[in-house]
Scaffold this active site. Structure first.
Site, PDB file in Angstrom:
ATOM      1  N   THR A  42       0.804  -1.222   0.000  1.00 51.56           N
ATOM      2  CA  THR A  42       0.000   0.000   0.000  1.00 51.56           C
ATOM      3  C   THR A  42       0.836   1.271   0.000  1.00 51.56           C
ATOM      4  O   THR A  42       0.454   2.281  -0.587  1.00 51.56           O
ATOM      5  CB  THR A  42      -0.911  -0.009   1.254  1.00 51.56           C
ATOM      6  OG1 THR A  42      -1.721  -1.170   1.174  1.00 51.56           O
ATOM      7  CG2 THR A  42      -1.797   1.200   1.330  1.00 51.56           C
TER       8      THR A  42
ATOM      9  N   ASP B  77       1.900  -7.246  -4.173  1.00 50.87           N
ATOM     10  CA  ASP B  77       1.137  -7.233  -2.937  1.00 50.87           C
ATOM     11  C   ASP B  77       1.855  -8.231  -2.029  1.00 50.87           C
ATOM     12  O   ASP B  77       2.266  -9.302  -2.492  1.00 50.87           O
ATOM     13  CB  ASP B  77      -0.294  -7.716  -3.232  1.00 50.87           C
ATOM     14  CG  ASP B  77      -1.192  -7.611  -2.020  1.00 50.87           C
ATOM     15  OD1 ASP B  77      -2.114  -6.783  -2.038  1.00 50.87           O
ATOM     16  OD2 ASP B  77      -0.990  -8.386  -1.045  1.00 50.87           O
TER      17      ASP B  77
ATOM     18  N   SER C 133       0.901 -10.303  -0.068  1.00 57.21           N
ATOM     19  CA  SER C 133       0.294 -11.640   0.013  1.00 57.21           C
ATOM     20  C   SER C 133       0.976 -12.585  -0.974  1.00 57.21           C
ATOM     21  O   SER C 133       0.844 -13.801  -0.865  1.00 57.21           O
ATOM     22  CB  SER C 133      -1.191 -11.595  -0.327  1.00 57.21           C
ATOM     23  OG  SER C 133      -1.785 -10.441   0.144  1.00 57.21           O
TER      24      SER C 133
HETATM   25  N1  ASP Z   1      -2.259  -6.187   0.823  1.00 58.14           N
HETATM   26  C1  ASP Z   1      -1.276  -5.164   1.109  1.00 58.14           C
HETATM   27  C2  ASP Z   1       0.071  -5.834   1.197  1.00 58.14           C
HETATM   28  O1  ASP Z   1       0.375  -6.447   2.175  1.00 58.14           O
HETATM   29  C3  ASP Z   1      -1.603  -4.454   2.356  1.00 58.14           C
HETATM   30  C4  ASP Z   1      -0.606  -3.407   2.767  1.00 58.14           C
HETATM   31  O2  ASP Z   1       0.339  -3.082   2.120  1.00 58.14           O
HETATM   32  O3  ASP Z   1      -0.813  -2.882   3.852  1.00 58.14           O
HETATM   33  O4  ASP Z   1       0.817  -5.748   0.225  1.00 58.14           O
END
Ligand code: ASP
Length: 351
Positions: free
Chosen positions: A21, A65, A67
């Site tokens: 993010t 991302d 994930s």
């Molecule tokens: N889904 C995002 C990630 O972990 C959430 C974030 O960056 O806070 O890449």
């Protein structure tokens, strides 16, 4: 200007942008979030230019991302730090929050004998939004990565997570909130530093290298044949058998209740004994946010201990996973891995 201030002002830092993010901004036409060109980070966060540091950046391609993070990403982060180690005073890794605690834990094991800071940070709101927490997190991470003590040594030569004004040891940290700015905690370890009007370092608990002049050792061999078995009421024999006795696993982290307790039913204990007899490394880590595994307290804990399960102390599951990947990669002998699991390698366990 003191020598120390002078040295610090001349600090050189490398920012590694992996994704998440923090590197997003809103497209004014579509209002959707899109990654911005990270080479323009100084334009996005002009406050960074107020430090007199040299700040270079490298962006992963593609950015991801978090994930999607896997050990290949950890190896690339380690490789970039390895290749540029002598050129910079510190490293800041911009990373999505979802798996940041896993990545910081893994990197802490992959780099032995750190003499420079490796500070992970990210944000809950994109840097391009007015109420973003990304700027503050990045600015604090940068200042901490550049900080030196009176001897010219790094204040924090550790892998850490800097978030919401606190610096936490990476391998002690957990993501605890999906939407609050206070997204991370390290329940079993106080913060290594807190940012108020000034940054207050908790020097007594910051780990220092044995030899400041030695280059750290980087490990790239990770063995990922590890599973996680989360115990819950109603767990079935089939699920337990598949996870504990699967042929492709060398180690299983058993996430138990409270101080390390699990069902004492005959079928469950016999599967644990079977996996143990197969030579698997079985590591007991608590599902609780805080506290320590002590299998000697309750009969149910003692029962799995007697089946050959090793206690994980107060390690987080994220740290346990990184430690197992690292130790299994280092040794083909599961007994040696079990012995090393009990040691405090990077400040991940209180012993
Ligand atoms: N889904 C995002 C990630 O972990 C959430 C974030 O960056 O806070 O890449």
């Amino acid at each position: 200007m003191t020598d120390m201030q002078n040295r610090q002002d001349k600090a050189s830092l490398l920012l590694l942008y992996t994704g998440g993010t923090i590197g997003m901004k809103q497209d004014p036409n579509t209002l959707t979030l899109k990654p911005f060109d990270f080479s323009q980070i100084l334009a996005e966060v002009p406050e960074l230019a107020k430090f007199a540091y040299r700040i270079d950046s490298v962006s992963f391609d593609p950015i991801i991302d978090s994930s999607d993070v896997d050990p290949a990403v950890w190896k690339e982060i380690a490789r970039l730090i390895d290749v540029h180690y002598d050129e910079y005073d510190g490293f800041v890794v911009l990373h999505g929050t979802d798996t940041m605690a896993y990545s910081a834990s893994a990197l802490s094991f992959m780099i032995e004998g750190l003499t420079k800071p490796v500070i992970f940070t990210g944000s809950q709101l994109p840097i391009g939004l007015p109420r973003t927490d990304g700027k503050e997190n990045l600015i604090s991470a940068v200042e901490i990565a550049a900080a030196k003590d009176a001897n010219g040594h790094a204040m924090v030569p550790e892998v850490c997570i800097c978030f919401d004004n606190r610096l936490l040891r990476g391998n002690r940290t957990k993501k605890v909130s999906a939407d609050e700015f206070k997204a991370f905690r390290s329940p079993n370890m106080p913060p290594l530093a807190e940012a108020g009007i000034s940054i207050r370092y908790n020097d007594a608990i910051i780990r220092k290298p044995v030899d400041w002049d030695a280059r750290p050792a980087f490990t790239y061999d990770l063995d990922t044949r590890v599973s996680i078995l989360k115990i819950h009421p109603g767990i079935t024999r089939q699920v337990v058998r598949n996870i504990l006795c699967g042929e492709d696993t060398r180690a299983v982290i058993i996430e138990t209740y409270g101080s390390g307790n699990a069902p004492a039913s005959e079928w469950f204990l016999s599967l644990v004994s079977e996996a143990s007899a197969m030579g698997k490394v079985l590591l007991n880590v608590t599902q609780c946010l805080a506290g320590v595994v002590n299998m000697g307290i309750y009969a149910n804990g003692k029962a799995i201990q007697d089946c050959g399960v090793t206690g994980g102390g107060d390690m987080t599951v994220e740290a346990a996973l990184g430690k197992l990947f690292y130790l299994l990669g280092k040794s083909a002998e599961n007994d040696a891995v079990k012995r090393n699991l009990a040691l405090n390698l990077r400040g991940e366990i209180s012993i």
